[in-house]
Scaffold this active site. Structure first.
Site, PDB file in Angstrom:
ATOM      1  N   GLY A 157     144.861  41.343  49.316  1.00 49.61           N
ATOM      2  CA  GLY A 157     144.866  41.415  50.978  1.00 49.61           C
ATOM      3  C   GLY A 157     144.742  42.771  51.331  1.00 49.61           C
ATOM      4  CB  CYS A 158     146.418  44.700  54.125  1.00 48.42           C
ATOM      5  SG  CYS A 158     145.996  43.439  55.461  1.00 48.42           S
ATOM      6  CB  ALA A 159     147.649  46.216  49.189  1.00 53.09           C
ATOM      7  CB  ALA A 160     142.425  44.783  48.439  1.00 53.61           C
TER       8      ALA A 160
END
Length: 376
Positions: A157-160
């Site tokens: 998700g956004c951590a990628a």
């Protein structure tokens, strides 16, 4: 328990080697041409969900995001339809192939490299699915070498965005003369689900936007952030707080109301990573942070004990583009470049947050090879 106990025992020679590693160059960013404003978002919520018992709360939460504009790949009239997961995923693939190459080329130009100079492509996205990955199509279409390594990351998700930076750093640590290309492609609007009426879903409808970003990590040379150390941390027992429920209609985004509170346990992880490196996370020169929402930034400012102004580039991304998932960190970094960067050897922190709840963190110094006599 120290979440970084292994890194804390690195021998001195290993830490010294890490300080002379790869450089994250200027990212290239592109957002689609269709725009929706906060006012339009609020009006859509009022008109489509007039009888929703929690509509006032949802409207207040959307207003509090501070997102003034978002960019989407289709006109809003088409975005609000749901033609089925197959058609949406086909659109994801078509839009990615139409839009990504130009962003990649700009990133390569900014890094002063050719496609044939790239040794690995890291492609991150959580808003559509392709197999083979877009990496294979890029290699064939843009004449990358056929032995270019491929690392697709689809489930962070956004951590990628932060994870891609860290894996590129790891690659260039293993191959000091290698070069890595990062590509983040997020069309969050293609995950809109008209039947999801929870407050978290309504908030997400006013928070997420579409965007593409690319950046090169050079093993040698380049101007930007010279990466020195990276780390990951997962908050135990929070894996259900940000998730996808995968159904016949596609990806249904689940957002727990506790997510905005996650900076209190994550701030110590950021502080510990900096401590291992001999730095103080509260006293750095620049911060490039994932802008998941305004409270994320407000709380991190509080718990890291840094002024709110330290996150100005992340706030600008949130205000102008919304949360563009894995591309946020790269866009915030692009804004730092556009502002003229910082002093040579200035110390900084980059961090992305996402499902898990996971933090992907990196430390580095601003590197300008043309700075006086301080050439490296």
């Amino acid at each position: 328990m120290n979440p970084f106990r292994r890194g804390a025992t690195d021998p001195p020679q290993r830490r010294k080697k890490a300080r002379s590693m790869a450089t994250l160059c200027r990212p290239a960013v592109s957002v689609p041409e269709y725009v929706i404003t906060m006012e339009e978002t609020l009006e859509l919520a009022r008109s489509r969900h007039a009888d929703h018992p929690q509509l006032p709360l949802a409207l207040r939460l959307i207003e509090n995001t501070g997102v003034h504009t978002r960019h989407i790949v289709q006109p809003i009239e088409e975005t609000l339809k749901h033609p089925g997961f197959e058609e949406r995923n086909n659109l994801y693939e078509a839009e990615a192939k139409a839009r990504v190459p130009a962003v990649v080329q700009r990133a390569l130009d900014d890094a002063e490299l050719l496609t044939t100079d790239i040794d690995v492509i890291l492609y991150v996205s959580c808003t559509g699915f392709m197999m083979p990955s877009l990496t294979a199509w890029l290699i064939n279409t843009m004449d990358f070498n056929t032995d270019t390594r491929q690392i697709p990351i689809a489930q962070l998700g956004c951590a990628a965005g932060g994870a891609a930076i860290n894996r590129a750093h790891d690659f260039c640590t293993a191959y000091p003369l290698g070069n890595a290309l990062i590509v983040a492609c997020e069309f969050c609007s293609l995950c809109y689900q008209p039947t999801d009426l929870g407050v978290g879903s309504l908030l997400s409808n006013g928070l997420f936007g579409d965007g593409i970003a690319a950046a090169v990590v050079r093993g040698k040379g380049g101007t930007g952030v010279k990466l020195e150390r990276n780390g990951s941390y997962l908050i135990p027992k929070t894996e259900e707080w940000i998730a996808y429920d995968v159904r016949a209609t596609g990806f249904h985004f689940l957002l727990d109301k506790r997510v905005p509170t996650t900076m209190e346990p994550l701030a110590p992880a950021l502080q510990e990573l900096a401590r291992q490196h001999g730095w103080n996370a509260s006293d750095l020169d620049f911060y490039i942070i994932h802008a998941g929402g305004p409270r994320i930034l407000d709380d991190l400012s509080k718990f890291l004990r840094v002024p709110s102004e330290a996150f100005r580039f992340s706030r600008a991304t949130l205000t102008e583009y919304g949360n563009i998932a894995s591309a946020v960190v790269l866009d915030a970094l692009r804004r730092l470049f556009d502002a003229g960067g910082v002093d040579h050897k200035a110390r900084g922190l980059l961090a992305g947050f996402g499902p898990g709840i996971t933090a992907e963190m990196a430390l580095g110094r601003w590197h300008n090879p043309g700075h006086g006599k301080n050439r490296e």
